[in-house]
Structure formats: C-alpha cells, structure tokens
Design an enzyme around this catalytic site. Structure first.
Site, PDB file in Angstrom:
ATOM      1  N   LYS A  17      78.383 -32.233 -20.600  1.00 21.83           N
ATOM      2  CA  LYS A  17      77.567 -31.528 -21.600  1.00 21.83           C
ATOM      3  C   LYS A  17      78.373 -31.192 -22.852  1.00 21.83           C
ATOM      4  O   LYS A  17      77.967 -31.489 -23.973  1.00 21.83           O
ATOM      5  CB  LYS A  17      77.001 -30.232 -21.007  1.00 21.83           C
ATOM      6  CG  LYS A  17      76.355 -29.313 -22.034  1.00 21.83           C
ATOM      7  CD  LYS A  17      75.864 -28.019 -21.422  1.00 21.83           C
ATOM      8  CE  LYS A  17      76.890 -26.937 -21.334  1.00 21.83           C
ATOM      9  NZ  LYS A  17      77.083 -26.103 -22.538  1.00 21.83           N
ATOM     10  N   ASN A  18      79.512 -30.525 -22.654  1.00 20.49           N
ATOM     11  CA  ASN A  18      80.246 -30.025 -23.818  1.00 20.49           C
ATOM     12  C   ASN A  18      80.830 -31.145 -24.662  1.00 20.49           C
ATOM     13  O   ASN A  18      81.011 -30.971 -25.874  1.00 20.49           O
ATOM     14  CB  ASN A  18      81.335 -29.042 -23.383  1.00 20.49           C
ATOM     15  CG  ASN A  18      80.739 -27.730 -22.919  1.00 20.49           C
ATOM     16  OD1 ASN A  18      79.553 -27.466 -23.141  1.00 20.49           O
ATOM     17  ND2 ASN A  18      81.541 -26.909 -22.261  1.00 20.49           N
ATOM     18  N   ARG A  24      69.879 -25.914 -19.124  1.00 23.44           N
ATOM     19  CA  ARG A  24      70.710 -26.117 -20.315  1.00 23.44           C
ATOM     20  C   ARG A  24      71.883 -27.031 -19.987  1.00 23.44           C
ATOM     21  O   ARG A  24      72.301 -27.813 -20.836  1.00 23.44           O
ATOM     22  CB  ARG A  24      71.281 -24.773 -20.795  1.00 23.44           C
ATOM     23  CG  ARG A  24      70.339 -23.923 -21.600  1.00 23.44           C
ATOM     24  CD  ARG A  24      71.094 -22.746 -22.183  1.00 23.44           C
ATOM     25  NE  ARG A  24      72.371 -23.219 -22.710  1.00 23.44           N
ATOM     26  CZ  ARG A  24      73.516 -22.560 -22.650  1.00 23.44           C
ATOM     27  NH1 ARG A  24      73.575 -21.381 -22.115  1.00 23.44           N
ATOM     28  NH2 ARG A  24      74.622 -23.079 -23.140  1.00 23.44           N
ATOM     29  N   ASP A  77      84.205 -21.693 -17.108  1.00 28.79           N
ATOM     30  CA  ASP A  77      82.907 -22.268 -16.729  1.00 28.79           C
ATOM     31  C   ASP A  77      82.785 -22.511 -15.215  1.00 28.79           C
ATOM     32  O   ASP A  77      81.723 -22.921 -14.743  1.00 28.79           O
ATOM     33  CB  ASP A  77      82.657 -23.582 -17.486  1.00 28.79           C
ATOM     34  CG  ASP A  77      82.328 -23.335 -18.952  1.00 28.79           C
ATOM     35  OD1 ASP A  77      82.113 -22.176 -19.338  1.00 28.79           O
ATOM     36  OD2 ASP A  77      82.288 -24.322 -19.723  1.00 28.79           O
ATOM     37  N   ARG A  88      74.891 -22.405 -29.555  1.00 30.47           N
ATOM     38  CA  ARG A  88      76.110 -22.102 -30.283  1.00 30.47           C
ATOM     39  C   ARG A  88      76.843 -23.368 -30.720  1.00 30.47           C
ATOM     40  O   ARG A  88      77.402 -23.432 -31.820  1.00 30.47           O
ATOM     41  CB  ARG A  88      77.027 -21.243 -29.408  1.00 30.47           C
ATOM     42  CG  ARG A  88      78.336 -20.948 -30.074  1.00 30.47           C
ATOM     43  CD  ARG A  88      79.241 -20.122 -29.213  1.00 30.47           C
ATOM     44  NE  ARG A  88      80.605 -20.218 -29.667  1.00 30.47           N
ATOM     45  CZ  ARG A  88      81.149 -19.465 -30.610  1.00 30.47           C
ATOM     46  NH1 ARG A  88      80.428 -18.557 -31.192  1.00 30.47           N
ATOM     47  NH2 ARG A  88      82.395 -19.625 -30.960  1.00 30.47           N
ATOM     48  N   ARG A  92      81.245 -13.979 -29.163  1.00 26.05           N
ATOM     49  CA  ARG A  92      81.581 -15.327 -29.604  1.00 26.05           C
ATOM     50  C   ARG A  92      81.632 -15.474 -31.132  1.00 26.05           C
ATOM     51  O   ARG A  92      80.815 -16.178 -31.736  1.00 26.05           O
ATOM     52  CB  ARG A  92      80.627 -16.341 -28.968  1.00 26.05           C
ATOM     53  CG  ARG A  92      80.650 -16.233 -27.458  1.00 26.05           C
ATOM     54  CD  ARG A  92      79.758 -17.240 -26.795  1.00 26.05           C
ATOM     55  NE  ARG A  92      80.419 -18.492 -26.549  1.00 26.05           N
ATOM     56  CZ  ARG A  92      79.888 -19.481 -25.851  1.00 26.05           C
ATOM     57  NH1 ARG A  92      78.703 -19.347 -25.347  1.00 26.05           N
ATOM     58  NH2 ARG A  92      80.530 -20.609 -25.667  1.00 26.05           N
ATOM     59  N   PRO A  93      82.605 -14.837 -31.760  1.00 29.93           N
ATOM     60  CA  PRO A  93      82.729 -14.955 -33.217  1.00 29.93           C
ATOM     61  C   PRO A  93      83.206 -16.342 -33.652  1.00 29.93           C
ATOM     62  O   PRO A  93      83.571 -17.165 -32.804  1.00 29.93           O
ATOM     63  CB  PRO A  93      83.788 -13.899 -33.567  1.00 29.93           C
ATOM     64  CG  PRO A  93      84.543 -13.652 -32.315  1.00 29.93           C
ATOM     65  CD  PRO A  93      83.654 -13.999 -31.165  1.00 29.93           C
TER      66      PRO A  93
HETATM   67  C1  UD1 Z   1      83.424 -23.863 -25.288  1.00 27.75           C
HETATM   68  C2  UD1 Z   1      82.431 -24.391 -24.288  1.00 27.75           C
HETATM   69  C3  UD1 Z   1      82.130 -23.343 -23.217  1.00 27.75           C
HETATM   70  C4  UD1 Z   1      83.423 -22.846 -22.588  1.00 27.75           C
HETATM   71  C5  UD1 Z   1      84.404 -22.399 -23.646  1.00 27.75           C
HETATM   72  C6  UD1 Z   1      85.768 -22.025 -23.091  1.00 27.75           C
HETATM   73  C7  UD1 Z   1      81.121 -25.899 -25.641  1.00 27.75           C
HETATM   74  C8  UD1 Z   1      79.801 -26.204 -26.232  1.00 27.75           C
HETATM   75  N1  UD1 Z   1      81.204 -24.750 -24.978  1.00 27.75           N
HETATM   76  O1  UD1 Z   1      82.806 -22.768 -25.948  1.00 27.75           O
HETATM   77  O2  UD1 Z   1      81.312 -23.935 -22.209  1.00 27.75           O
HETATM   78  O3  UD1 Z   1      83.147 -21.754 -21.736  1.00 27.75           O
HETATM   79  O4  UD1 Z   1      84.612 -23.456 -24.605  1.00 27.75           O
HETATM   80  O5  UD1 Z   1      86.284 -23.065 -22.349  1.00 27.75           O
HETATM   81  O6  UD1 Z   1      82.028 -26.681 -25.710  1.00 27.75           O
HETATM   82  N2  UD1 Z   1      86.698 -16.922 -30.220  1.00 27.75           N
HETATM   83  C9  UD1 Z   1      86.992 -16.063 -31.246  1.00 27.75           C
HETATM   84  N3  UD1 Z   1      86.879 -16.518 -32.530  1.00 27.75           N
HETATM   85  C10 UD1 Z   1      86.505 -17.799 -32.828  1.00 27.75           C
HETATM   86  C11 UD1 Z   1      86.209 -18.674 -31.766  1.00 27.75           C
HETATM   87  C12 UD1 Z   1      86.324 -18.213 -30.462  1.00 27.75           C
HETATM   88  O7  UD1 Z   1      87.322 -14.912 -31.008  1.00 27.75           O
HETATM   89  O8  UD1 Z   1      86.422 -18.147 -34.016  1.00 27.75           O
HETATM   90  C13 UD1 Z   1      86.783 -16.418 -28.814  1.00 27.75           C
HETATM   91  C14 UD1 Z   1      85.423 -16.453 -28.115  1.00 27.75           C
HETATM   92  O9  UD1 Z   1      84.679 -15.314 -28.444  1.00 27.75           O
HETATM   93  C15 UD1 Z   1      85.836 -16.487 -26.657  1.00 27.75           C
HETATM   94  C16 UD1 Z   1      87.122 -17.317 -26.703  1.00 27.75           C
HETATM   95  O10 UD1 Z   1      87.568 -17.300 -28.061  1.00 27.75           O
HETATM   96  O11 UD1 Z   1      86.121 -15.207 -26.197  1.00 27.75           O
HETATM   97  C17 UD1 Z   1      86.921 -18.759 -26.257  1.00 27.75           C
HETATM   98  O12 UD1 Z   1      85.962 -19.373 -27.100  1.00 27.75           O
HETATM   99  P1  UD1 Z   1      85.963 -20.917 -27.443  1.00 27.75           P
HETATM  100  O13 UD1 Z   1      87.132 -21.585 -26.816  1.00 27.75           O
HETATM  101  O14 UD1 Z   1      85.797 -21.049 -28.916  1.00 27.75           O
HETATM  102  O15 UD1 Z   1      84.660 -21.374 -26.705  1.00 27.75           O
HETATM  103  P2  UD1 Z   1      83.433 -22.200 -27.292  1.00 27.75           P
HETATM  104  O16 UD1 Z   1      83.952 -23.313 -28.113  1.00 27.75           O
HETATM  105  O17 UD1 Z   1      82.436 -21.284 -27.872  1.00 27.75           O
END
Ligand code: UD1
Length: 460
Positions: A34-35, A413, A321, A104, A133-134
């Site tokens: 998926k991702n 999803r 995950d 997202r 999730r910022p």
């Molecule tokens: C992706 C995956 C999700 C997985 C996650 C972590 C997709 C579509 N989703 O989500 O299934 O659980 O990786 O392996 O690929 N963060 C910040 N600032 C930012 C970006 C992230 O603080 O600008 C924080 C997030 O809030 C979270 C952490 O970093 O607490 C990890 O997020 P991130 O690795 O970015 O996950 P996603 O890409 O959203």
C-alpha cells in the site's frame, strides 16, 4: 478511471463476524505494498509520459489517491492490478481539500507537483486517529530547495520563482527520519537544478521502491535505503513500466495470524529482508519461520507463545504498522510484555477493544503492559484505525466464541480482501452488509458464499 476497485466513497456499515479458534492452513498470496503504491502514484506526477504501475493493491486508499490524481487532470485507468497513469497535462496545481483530508499520503504529491509546475497548493492533511502528524519537515526541506512556502487558511502554498521555476539542489538534514518527508523531498529533487543530499533519511523499503520507480524513469538517485540519499536533478523523466514490491505489513499480519491461531501457513511473494525485525520478534515469541522457496515464508508455531518486549522504531527497527497486531498476539502469550510506541503518539487505542475481549493490558504513557491471559473471548468491538482493525481480526481468530467487528472502512483502506484471504486459509468468518440486528438473524457460517459476497463488496 474504471471503477473496478475498492471504493473510497461508500460509507461502510458492514460487519465482520469471526468464529474463533479454528486452525488455518494453506498458502496466501501477498498483495502489492500500500505505502509504496500510494507514493509511486504521486511520483507518476513527475513524468510527462505514460507510466504503467503493476502489482497495485485493490484498496480504498489507492482508489482515493486515484481520485486526487484525476482531480489534478491526470489520466488514470485501472485494469486488474495494473494502473496506467498519464500526467502529461496536469490541469491544476491545487489538490481538492475533501480528498486530501481523507488521505495523508496525498500530501506527498506536493513534491512532484512543485517540481513539475513550479507551484503547488495542497491542503494540510490534518490530524488522524493515530496522531497529529505534522508536515514541517516536508516544508522545511522544500524551502531549503528554494521554494517559497506559506501556510494560509489550512492550505500549503508553495512557489518557485526565477526564470525556469526549478527547485535548486540543497543539503537537507531531517530532524527525524520521516518516511513522508524523505519521499516528498526525494521526488522534488529528481527535477531540481543540481544535487540534493537528504541526511537522516528514512530507510523504509517503500522509500527504496519509490527511488527505484523514479530511477526507472531516468532519475539519478543514490543511497536510498541508507541514511543518506543523494539525488542529481535531471531536466525531464521518461515513460516507465514498474512493479510495486510486496506488502511487508500484510505479510507480517499473516505471519501473526499463523502464530496466534497456532497454525502452519505459507505466504508469497515476500521480501524476507524487509521483515527482519518482525521475524526476529516472532522467533522470540516461539515460532519458527523458514524461507522454503524464493520469495516465500512459512510459519511453524512453537509449543507455546512466550511474552516479549517490543519498541517501535523507524526502519530497520520494529514497524509501528505491526504494533497492534503483535499486541493481539502477546495478549495470549505466556508472561508479561511491554510494548513501547515511539513513532506515533496516539496509537494504542486498540487496547480498550482488546481488553473487552478479555485481554489484560494497562497503558502508561506510550507504553502498554500486556499480561498474558490463557484465552480471549469473542465480543462486539469497533475498529479505530487501519492496523488496529487488523489486530481485532487476529484477536477474533484466536478468541473463544464469536467476535463482531465494526468500522471496516479502516480495514479496507489497507488490506486487500483480508476476510476472503483468511477464509481461503480456513478461518470461519463472514462479512455482512447491514445493521447488527438485521445481521444476527441471517448469519450462517458458509465460507464459500461468504467469500463471494466479500469479494463483491471489495470490488464495488
Ligand atoms: C508512513 C506510512 C505509515 C507508517 C509511517 C511510519 C505511508 C503512506 N504511511 O507515514 O503507514 O506508519 O510512515 O513508518 O507511507 N513527523 C513530524 N513532522 C513531519 C513529518 C512527520 O513530526 O514533518 C512525525 C509524525 O507525526 C510521526 C513520525 O514523524 O510521529 C513518523 O511519521 P512519518 O515517518 O512521516 O510517517 P508518514 O510518512 O506519515
């Protein structure tokens, strides 16, 4: 876009009934990741020619991403697991709020749109069930590449000025190895002027898959899968035909299904290197996992399941995950386990539902203390997010009696026909459209008809 895949719009009031304690056996086919599929679809925006993407899973999130691309003017057509995408003419640089707010991953399109058009407007994705999730890491990286980025009224406006409106290569250090930020910036850098270095990059297999997809279109990317990724911008990308990697989280979920039901099952295709942390924990719990053919794994349960501690971490650490699914398994393992969730701040909401099924779990901050109990008992439960819904399905498979799960839109999803695949392994479950009261009267465990009904609903 042909409507032959999981539909994102339908409010799903269907219910999954699971009659627990049956043994599974046989083989299950793992779908595309998926991702990886979601971000590769966004990556297709970089290319002004035809892109064929294979092994695309049939999921509501994929359908939603397809709608977002269509709204941007992309031509997209699905035939089975093949997606043909043509982004020759991206009609507008603004993605629609209603759609982005539901997915997202669609925010990650900001990188390719900005790189292609020199301007992009994407609504902030907002919070979701597992945390705030910022996106500041995405924004900071794009600014470092010369973009002017403003956030107004919930919309991120990004522009590149200058004669050719191209981003410029930059040295970027991520405070945290965010998967999404790494992907956004890697895509943006493929068409930038000069070289970009992303330090403390995410090393997830899906990041590598995206890099390989971009490279198949002529991008120059090195180091994907390590902490430092170097991208040399090229003026243009070209057509490609690319196949998505297998879903390591779906594979991990089926391995846990084998362990929790104490059943021997095999799965393929899988890339076992992507599952190192998951397999290490299953072995610590007592299962044997063997690679008995290329791209195939078999789980053989041990005499008993034993408690173990788990801490979620960025890859190659244990994946967040898979946290909920392992929690379901540890509820009925011998001894006490501590599960620490370090990636997302609000990802323990399945605890309350598992406790309703007889588990003994206490939450302290981001830790869950799981005291193993001899058995779970089936109960009506509600899925709160994608992986939590998988954990409840697994708990239901192991529990005494019947479990009824609502909130299946979360499951759809990210899992392609999970109920059908489990039925094919011998699980007793049935998915029914309708209200709980209507359903109770009609339920009979008939796996064949249940399987065909479930398939129909997944294909709608
Ligand atoms: C992706 C995956 C999700 C997985 C996650 C972590 C997709 C579509 N989703 O989500 O299934 O659980 O990786 O392996 O690929 N963060 C910040 N600032 C930012 C970006 C992230 O603080 O600008 C924080 C997030 O809030 C979270 C952490 O970093 O607490 C990890 O997020 P991130 O690795 O970015 O996950 P996603 O890409 O959203």
């Amino acid at each position: 876009m042909k409507d032959n895949h999981a539909s994102p719009e339908k409010a799903d009031n269907s219910i999954l009934h699971i009659w627990g304690r049956s043994t599974l056996q046989g083989h299950v086919k793992i779908s595309g990741a998926k991702n990886a599929a979601l971000v590769v679809m966004a990556g297709a925006l970089l290319c002004p020619e035809d892109c064929r993407i294979r092994n695309v899973p049939l999921l509501a999130d994929v359908a939603r991403m397809g709608q977002i691309l269509s709204a941007l003017g992309v031509k997209i057509e699905r035939n089975g697991d093949i997606l043909d995408v043509n982004a020759t003419e991206i009609g507008q640089s603004q993605a629609p709020y209603e759609l982005v707010s539901q997915l997202r991953a669609s925010f990650f399109a900001i990188g390719p749109i900005l790189a292609r058009l020199g301007a992009a407007q994407i609504p902030l994705p907002g919070g979701c069930a597992i945390g705030a999730r910022p996106v500041e890491l995405h924004v900071r990286g794009l600014r470092a590449m010369g973009a002017d980025v403003q956030i107004e009224h919930g919309i991120v406006h990004a522009y590149v000025t200058g004669p050719n409106r191209r981003l410029k290569g930059a040295k970027i250090y991520l405070d945290y190895p965010s998967v999404g930020a790494t992907e956004t910036l890697m895509m943006a850098a493929t068409l930038a002027d000069g070289e970009t270095t992303i330090d403390n990059a995410a090393q997830e297999p899906e990041v590598v898959d995206l890099a390989n997809f971009c490279r198949s279109m002529g991008a120059k990317i090195q180091g994907a899968g390590t902490k430092t990724i170097v991208i040399s911008g090229v003026p243009k990308l070209h057509s490609t035909d690319y196949s998505i990697i297998p879903d390591r989280i779906e594979a991990g979920t089926f391995l846990v299904a084998g362990a929790i039901t104490r059943s021997e099952i095999s799965l393929s295709p899988v890339i076992s290197d992507d599952l190192t942390a998951v397999m290490a924990k299953l072995r610590a719990i007592g299962a044997k996992i063997i690679a008995d053919a290329p791209y195939q794994l078999r789980i053989i349960p041990g005499e008993s399941n034993i408690a173990t501690d788990i801490e979620t971490l960025p890859y190659p650490g244990f994946p967040t995950d898979m946290q909920a699914q392992f929690m379901a398994l540890l509820t009925i393992s011998e001894g006490d386990s501590v599960i620490s969730e370090t990636v997302f701040e609000n990802r323990l909401r399945h605890v309350a539902e598992l406790n309703r099924m007889g588990a003994d779990i206490r939450v302290k901050g981001n830790h869950a203390i799981v005291r193993g109990v001899p058995m779970l008992s089936g109960a009506p439960v509600v899925a709160t997010d994608l992986r939590a819904s998988a954990a409840l399905v697994l708990a239901g498979l192991a529990a005494e009696g019947k479990t009824t799960i609502q909130g299946l839109q979360h499951l759809d999803r990210g899992y392609e026909r999970l109920d059908v695949k489990l039925q094919q392994l011998g699980a007793k479950l049935q998915r029914i459209q309708g209200e709980p009261e209507d359903v109770e009267a009609n339920v009979e465990v008939d796996n064949e008809s249940a399987a065909s009904k479930s398939t129909e609903s997944a294909l709608k």
